[in-house]
Scaffold this motif. Structure first.
Motif, PDB file in Angstrom:
ATOM      1  N   ASP A 181       0.824  -1.203   0.000  1.00  0.00           N
ATOM      2  CA  ASP A 181       0.000   0.000   0.000  1.00  0.00           C
ATOM      3  C   ASP A 181       0.862   1.260   0.000  1.00  0.00           C
ATOM      4  OD1 ASP A 181      -2.230  -1.613   0.093  1.00  0.00           O
ATOM      5  OD2 ASP A 181      -2.542  -1.377   2.258  1.00  0.00           O
ATOM      6  N   LEU A 182       1.952   1.205   0.753  1.00  0.00           N
ATOM      7  CA  LEU A 182       2.865   2.344   0.780  1.00  0.00           C
ATOM      8  C   LEU A 182       3.454   2.590  -0.595  1.00  0.00           C
ATOM      9  CD1 LEU A 182       4.534   4.476   2.340  1.00  0.00           C
ATOM     10  CD2 LEU A 182       6.205   2.672   2.811  1.00  0.00           C
ATOM     11  N   LEU A 183       3.884   1.541  -1.257  1.00  0.00           N
ATOM     12  CA  LEU A 183       4.454   1.688  -2.595  1.00  0.00           C
ATOM     13  C   LEU A 183       3.409   2.189  -3.588  1.00  0.00           C
ATOM     14  CD1 LEU A 183       6.525  -1.631  -2.701  1.00  0.00           C
ATOM     15  CD2 LEU A 183       7.367   0.680  -2.230  1.00  0.00           C
ATOM     16  N   ARG A 184       2.196   1.642  -3.485  1.00  0.00           N
ATOM     17  CA  ARG A 184       1.125   2.054  -4.403  1.00  0.00           C
ATOM     18  C   ARG A 184       0.774   3.519  -4.215  1.00  0.00           C
ATOM     19  NH1 ARG A 184      -4.063  -0.138  -2.341  1.00  0.00           N
ATOM     20  NH2 ARG A 184      -3.796   1.752  -1.084  1.00  0.00           N
ATOM     21  N   ASP A 185       0.601   3.943  -2.954  1.00  0.00           N
ATOM     22  CA  ASP A 185       0.202   5.323  -2.700  1.00  0.00           C
ATOM     23  C   ASP A 185       1.320   6.311  -3.008  1.00  0.00           C
ATOM     24  OD1 ASP A 185      -2.230   4.372  -1.956  1.00  0.00           O
ATOM     25  OD2 ASP A 185      -2.240   5.296   0.039  1.00  0.00           O
ATOM     26  N   THR A 186       2.559   5.900  -2.807  1.00  0.00           N
ATOM     27  CA  THR A 186       3.672   6.773  -3.172  1.00  0.00           C
ATOM     28  C   THR A 186       3.660   7.055  -4.669  1.00  0.00           C
ATOM     29  OG1 THR A 186       5.054   5.980  -1.349  1.00  0.00           O
ATOM     30  CG2 THR A 186       6.186   6.996  -3.208  1.00  0.00           C
ATOM     31  N   ALA A 187       3.451   6.023  -5.453  1.00  0.00           N
ATOM     32  CA  ALA A 187       3.387   6.206  -6.907  1.00  0.00           C
ATOM     33  C   ALA A 187       2.169   7.018  -7.309  1.00  0.00           C
ATOM     34  CB  ALA A 187       3.368   4.836  -7.593  1.00  0.00           C
ATOM     35  N   ARG A 188       1.038   6.742  -6.670  1.00  0.00           N
ATOM     36  CA  ARG A 188      -0.190   7.487  -7.009  1.00  0.00           C
ATOM     37  C   ARG A 188      -0.054   8.964  -6.643  1.00  0.00           C
ATOM     38  NH1 ARG A 188      -5.607   6.341  -3.738  1.00  0.00           N
ATOM     39  NH2 ARG A 188      -4.366   7.513  -2.231  1.00  0.00           N
ATOM     40  N   ASN A 189       0.518   9.248  -5.473  1.00  0.00           N
ATOM     41  CA  ASN A 189       0.690  10.636  -5.067  1.00  0.00           C
ATOM     42  C   ASN A 189       1.561  11.396  -6.057  1.00  0.00           C
ATOM     43  OD1 ASN A 189      -0.811  10.026  -2.812  1.00  0.00           O
ATOM     44  ND2 ASN A 189       0.909  10.019  -1.395  1.00  0.00           N
ATOM     45  N   ALA A 190       2.638  10.745  -6.513  1.00  0.00           N
ATOM     46  CA  ALA A 190       3.536  11.402  -7.465  1.00  0.00           C
ATOM     47  C   ALA A 190       2.847  11.687  -8.788  1.00  0.00           C
ATOM     48  CB  ALA A 190       4.776  10.539  -7.684  1.00  0.00           C
ATOM     49  N   ALA A 191       1.947  10.791  -9.185  1.00  0.00           N
ATOM     50  CA  ALA A 191       1.312  10.915 -10.502  1.00  0.00           C
ATOM     51  C   ALA A 191       0.090  11.810 -10.502  1.00  0.00           C
ATOM     52  CB  ALA A 191       0.929   9.528 -11.019  1.00  0.00           C
ATOM     53  N   THR A 192      -0.623  11.894  -9.378  1.00  0.00           N
ATOM     54  CA  THR A 192      -1.937  12.562  -9.387  1.00  0.00           C
ATOM     55  C   THR A 192      -2.032  13.759  -8.460  1.00  0.00           C
ATOM     56  OG1 THR A 192      -2.862  11.147  -7.640  1.00  0.00           O
ATOM     57  CG2 THR A 192      -3.013  10.349  -9.918  1.00  0.00           C
ATOM     58  N   GLY A 193      -0.930  14.127  -7.775  1.00  0.00           N
ATOM     59  CA  GLY A 193      -1.014  15.212  -6.805  1.00  0.00           C
ATOM     60  C   GLY A 193      -1.545  16.508  -7.382  1.00  0.00           C
ATOM     61  N   HIS A 194      -1.181  16.835  -8.608  1.00  0.00           N
ATOM     62  CA  HIS A 194      -1.606  18.090  -9.221  1.00  0.00           C
ATOM     63  C   HIS A 194      -3.098  18.120  -9.531  1.00  0.00           C
ATOM     64  CE1 HIS A 194      -0.951  15.360 -12.587  1.00  0.00           C
ATOM     65  NE2 HIS A 194      -1.641  16.162 -13.359  1.00  0.00           N
ATOM     66  N   ARG A 195      -3.778  16.958  -9.427  1.00  0.00           N
ATOM     67  CA  ARG A 195      -5.210  16.916  -9.740  1.00  0.00           C
ATOM     68  C   ARG A 195      -6.095  16.854  -8.495  1.00  0.00           C
ATOM     69  NH1 ARG A 195      -3.501  12.993 -13.637  1.00  0.00           N
ATOM     70  NH2 ARG A 195      -4.530  11.337 -12.470  1.00  0.00           N
ATOM     71  N   ARG A 196      -5.496  16.602  -7.335  1.00  0.00           N
ATOM     72  CA  ARG A 196      -6.301  16.459  -6.126  1.00  0.00           C
ATOM     73  C   ARG A 196      -6.432  17.798  -5.391  1.00  0.00           C
ATOM     74  NH1 ARG A 196      -3.307  11.815  -3.027  1.00  0.00           N
ATOM     75  NH2 ARG A 196      -1.537  13.041  -3.728  1.00  0.00           N
ATOM     76  N   THR A 197      -7.416  17.879  -4.478  1.00  0.00           N
ATOM     77  CA  THR A 197      -7.616  19.090  -3.693  1.00  0.00           C
ATOM     78  C   THR A 197      -7.590  18.736  -2.211  1.00  0.00           C
ATOM     79  OG1 THR A 197     -10.029  18.979  -3.464  1.00  0.00           O
ATOM     80  CG2 THR A 197      -9.165  19.894  -5.524  1.00  0.00           C
ATOM     81  N   LEU A 198      -7.538  19.761  -1.377  1.00  0.00           N
ATOM     82  CA  LEU A 198      -7.490  19.551   0.063  1.00  0.00           C
ATOM     83  C   LEU A 198      -8.762  18.921   0.605  1.00  0.00           C
ATOM     84  CD1 LEU A 198      -5.768  22.874   1.199  1.00  0.00           C
ATOM     85  CD2 LEU A 198      -4.765  20.599   1.054  1.00  0.00           C
ATOM     86  N   GLY A 199      -9.842  18.993  -0.153  1.00  0.00           N
ATOM     87  CA  GLY A 199     -11.092  18.387   0.290  1.00  0.00           C
ATOM     88  C   GLY A 199     -11.155  16.886   0.061  1.00  0.00           C
TER      89      GLY A 199
END
Length: 309
Positions: A239-257
């Protein structure tokens, strides 16, 4: 204290500066002499210049530079170096000038300073002074983030030579080596009258818009009066590896909400066993820890179009 407009005008008119470069950072040693020459060519009078190439000298060099009374303290290095400068300059009548010479340069990215050295120096010439928030973790100010769990262990274990050779890849490489024997931590986060619990290998609390050189969300910045707490993955190592990759790829599309972000001005973190804490890439204590915000604590020279409240 001058207003930020008065300080900015003094920087542009008088160009009185001091320079500190972490010559142990990835690019600091290679660029120190060139940076001095370029600042002089841009019209700056350097009251003092300090290349820091030995452990333990950074804070003393920063303090010596600040005591010279410059309007602008130009600091070259990575986020750890910038964090040390931010702690020194908090609530002082000196603007911080950024030369991003580190591995990830999260703080420079957050305030919009270009990573190219010539463009960063142009920002010192043509930019403006803005106020930004600092976080406070266990009484220690920080510019960018607090990491609880695996990241603190990575900071302790990442070989300096590997960082110089591979850049920011040194951190995931070291994390992969540590992860097989790392146990998840039960973390309790209390904020705004609410309690959240996470069983995870890693929790971050960010004061800014970038982590590991990537956007955290589309709407986080260093001047929004908010800290952003979020776990990376759950109890399973995959899960850590998956979320690390997802955060790097999608951070610019997510919001604080979006989940799992918790945006707040103050929080308290407890864990089921003492967990190491790193502050701006420097290991600093362990849990439990209180993390808060010091609004408009630091003045920074930023591009003219950088938002400023």
């Amino acid at each position: 204290m001058r207003t930020k407009q008065e300080l900015g005008e003094a920087v542009r008119r008088q160009r009185r500066a001091a320079l500190v470069v972490n010559a142990r950072s990835r690019r600091g040693r290679r660029h120190y002499n060139g940076v001095r020459s370029r600042l002089a060519a841009a019209g700056f009078t350097l009251l003092g210049a300090y290349p820091v190439d030995r452990p333990g000298e950074l804070e003393g060099s920063l303090a010596a530079a600040a005591e010279l009374g410059p309007d602008l303290l130009v600091v070259g290095g990575g986020d750890g170096t910038i964090g040390a400068a931010a702690r020194l300059l908090a609530h002082r009548d000196i603007a911080l000038g950024l030369l991003p010479l580190g591995t990830t340069n999260n703080f420079a990215r957050t305030v919009g300073v270009p990573l190219d050295i010539d463009a960063a120096i142009a920002t010192l010439v043509d930019g403006k002074v803005i106020d930004v928030d600092l976080g406070i973790a266990g009484g220690m100010p920080f510019a960018n983030h607090v990491g609880i769990g695996l990241s603190a262990e990575v900071m302790l274990a990442a070989p300096p030579r590997l960082k110089r050779v591979t850049g920011r890849l040194a951190y995931p490489v070291t994390a992969l080596a540590l992860l097989p024997r790392h146990r998840p931590v039960n973390m309790t986060v209390r904020a705004d009258g609410q309690t959240r619990e996470f069983l995870t290998h890693q929790l971050y609390v960010a004061n800014g818009g970038f982590h590991a050189g990537r956007p955290i969300t589309a709407d986080a910045n260093a001047d929004d009066r908010l800290l952003v707490a979020y776990p990376v993955g759950g109890p399973a190592r995959r899960d850590l590896l998956r979320d690390t990759a997802r955060n790097a790829a999608t951070g610019h599309r997510r919001t604080l909400g979006d989940e799992p972000f918790l945006a707040t001005g103050e929080l308290w973190v407890e864990t089921d066993r003492p967990a190491p804490v790193e502050v701006d890439g420097e290991v600093c204590g362990q849990t439990p820890i209180q993390i808060g915000l010091d609004a408009n604590a630091l003045r920074v020279m930023a591009p003219i179009d950088t938002p400023d409240r």
